[in-house]
Design an enzyme around this catalytic site. Structure first.
Site, mmCIF file in Angstrom:
data_model
loop_
_atom_site.group_PDB
_atom_site.id
_atom_site.type_symbol
_atom_site.label_atom_id
_atom_site.label_comp_id
_atom_site.label_asym_id
_atom_site.label_seq_id
_atom_site.Cartn_x
_atom_site.Cartn_y
_atom_site.Cartn_z
ATOM 1 N N HIS A 222 -35.289 49.554 -28.738
ATOM 2 C CA HIS A 222 -36.434 49.534 -27.818
ATOM 3 C C HIS A 222 -37.271 48.273 -28.046
ATOM 4 C CE1 HIS A 222 -35.922 53.633 -26.459
ATOM 5 N NE2 HIS A 222 -36.128 54.162 -27.648
ATOM 6 N N ASP B 21 -37.110 59.312 -24.435
ATOM 7 C CA ASP B 21 -36.687 58.152 -23.650
ATOM 8 C C ASP B 21 -36.287 58.562 -22.236
ATOM 9 O OD1 ASP B 21 -37.063 56.605 -25.899
ATOM 10 O OD2 ASP B 21 -35.023 56.930 -26.598
ATOM 11 N N HIS C 233 -32.302 52.565 -33.623
ATOM 12 C CA HIS C 233 -32.637 53.057 -32.283
ATOM 13 C C HIS C 233 -33.973 52.459 -31.824
ATOM 14 C CE1 HIS C 233 -33.119 56.426 -29.238
ATOM 15 N NE2 HIS C 233 -34.383 56.046 -29.398
ATOM 16 N N GLU C 234 -34.981 52.534 -32.701
ATOM 17 C CA GLU C 234 -36.300 52.000 -32.349
ATOM 18 C C GLU C 234 -36.262 50.481 -32.204
ATOM 19 O OE1 GLU C 234 -38.651 53.916 -31.363
ATOM 20 O OE2 GLU C 234 -37.594 55.718 -31.979
#
Ligand SMILES: [Zn+2]
Length: 393
Positions: A85, A178, A81-82
């Protein structure tokens, strides 16, 4: 931030583990292990998993082993997930310092935040999109795993559900989630960035208050803690961005008190006379100027009320400014921007900086100069060129 150590790197981005994470991993493994039966029920009814719970509990430790694997899988999902980003941010040219796993999940450390709403939107939404993809991928693997592998099917089914939940949770429209950034990006389409931040922060605070109330009603400590965390994050994000936006293009020279308006003292002035002046002029800090030399005026120090107070009242006639003043002068150039001045004052824990150009004292900038200017900018949208001289306090 707390103590963390590096475990490796992906796409050139260092991945770090915070010590709090090492506490939370066994806790997760334990919680999943304890709840293995209800979770199996959920998986069996929701996706027809057909998992045999007896096969997962033949040994007392087996549920915890499955729990540990699922917990590790969950955190791999957080790293991905990170990375979503981070890689999007990198594509726009923003450097990523690291990805850190800690108590509440993952943090991708961006050295700076984009102010272009499209970039922010894409960076913010990339994480939840990756989580959804990881969820779908886990579900795909779950379908491909033979029925006899109950443990693997449990872990994959669990990860499928939780990654989707993770994506949903992150889309809550509150900083630092987010969803808060997505909201700001959408607001910033037709509103100035700082104002969009304030609006998004207000929504985040409202959300935090509702969540806190819910937590109180349910006696749920996790909700209360999370609400508190979101509230603080929303406030500090709003303040930082507002300040930065307000001071864009504002230099120290614009908001300092210029030398001609400064009240100064000579080094030979007695401390008693200085305190008397501070009292009548209501200033608490004076540059000390020596006029006895051949070169005319020379800046030799800075004297403040707290310097003067170090002398016992009965002895103040006997001491001069020269004996109590600070000679370790913290200076700044007039071209520096106002944010730099604030940071330097904070760093040295002092209230004022001397503005020096080519060795000449041309002004003084104090915390209250900055706060006054900040007020003016917020109310009028710009720093007025015809401002009143301000005190050196
Ligand atoms: Zn995220």
């Amino acid at each position: 931030m707390m103590k963390s150590f590096r475990i490796g790197s992906l796409f050139g981005i260092p991945i770090k583990l915070d010590l709090t994470f090492l506490l939370v991993l066994p806790l997760f493994a334990y919680l999943i292990g304890v709840q293995i039966e209800p979770v199996v029920d959920i998986l069996n009814t929701s996706m027809g998993a057909g998992i045999d719970v007896d096969a997962l509990t033949t040994e007392w430790w087996l549920p915890y082993l499955v729990g540990l694997i699922a917990a590790i899988g969950l955190f791999v999902g957080v790293v991905l997930h990170e990375l979503g980003h981070s890689l999007t941010a990198q594509r726009y040219g923003f450097p990523i310092d690291s990805i850190t796993l800690w108590l509440l999940g993952g943090i991708a450390a961006l050295s700076e935040m984009p102010e272009d709403w499209r970039q922010e939107l894409n960076i913010a939404i990339a994480g939840p999109i990756v989580s959804i993809l990881v969820g779908i991928g886990s579900y795909g693997l779950f379908l491909l795993t033979p029925e006899s592998f109950d443990g693997a099917r449990f872990v994959l089914g669990y990860l499928a559900v939780l990654n989707i939940v993770l994506a949903g949770f992150n889309m809550i429209p509150a900083f630092p989630m987010d969803g808060g950034r997505v909201l700001r990006a959408l607001l910033a389409r037709n509103t100035p960035y700082a104002k969009a931040t304030q609006q998004a922060a207000s929504v985040g605070k409202l959300f935090a208050i509702l969540m806190g109330l819910f937590g109180l009603l349910q006696f749920n400590i996790i909700f209360i803690a999370l609400a508190f965390f979101i509230y603080i994050a929303a406030s500090s994000e709003a303040q930082q961005v507002t300040m930065k936006a307000a001071f864009q293009d504002v230099t120290v020279g614009d908001i300092m008190t210029p030398a001609k308006d400064l009240h100064t003292v000579g080094p030979e002035t007695s401390v008693a006379a200085l305190i008397q002046r501070m009292f009548t002029e209501r200033h608490t800090g004076y540059p000390v100027i020596d006029r006895s030399g051949f070169e005319g005026e020379r800046l030799v120090g800075l004297v403040t009320l707290s310097d003067a107070r170090e002398i016992d009242p009965v002895e103040r006639d006997a001491f001069t400014v020269e004996e109590v003043m600070t000679t370790d002068l913290k200076t700044i150039s007039p071209e520096s921007d106002a944010m730099t001045a604030i940071e330097r004052m904070r760093e040295h824990n002092i209230g004022r900086l001397l503005v020096v150009d080519d060795g000449d004292l041309i002004g003084l900038i104090s915390r209250s100069d900055v706060m006054t200017a900040f007020d003016i900018v917020q109310k009028s949208g710009s720093v007025s060129p015809n401002r009143q001289p301000r005190t050196a306090d």
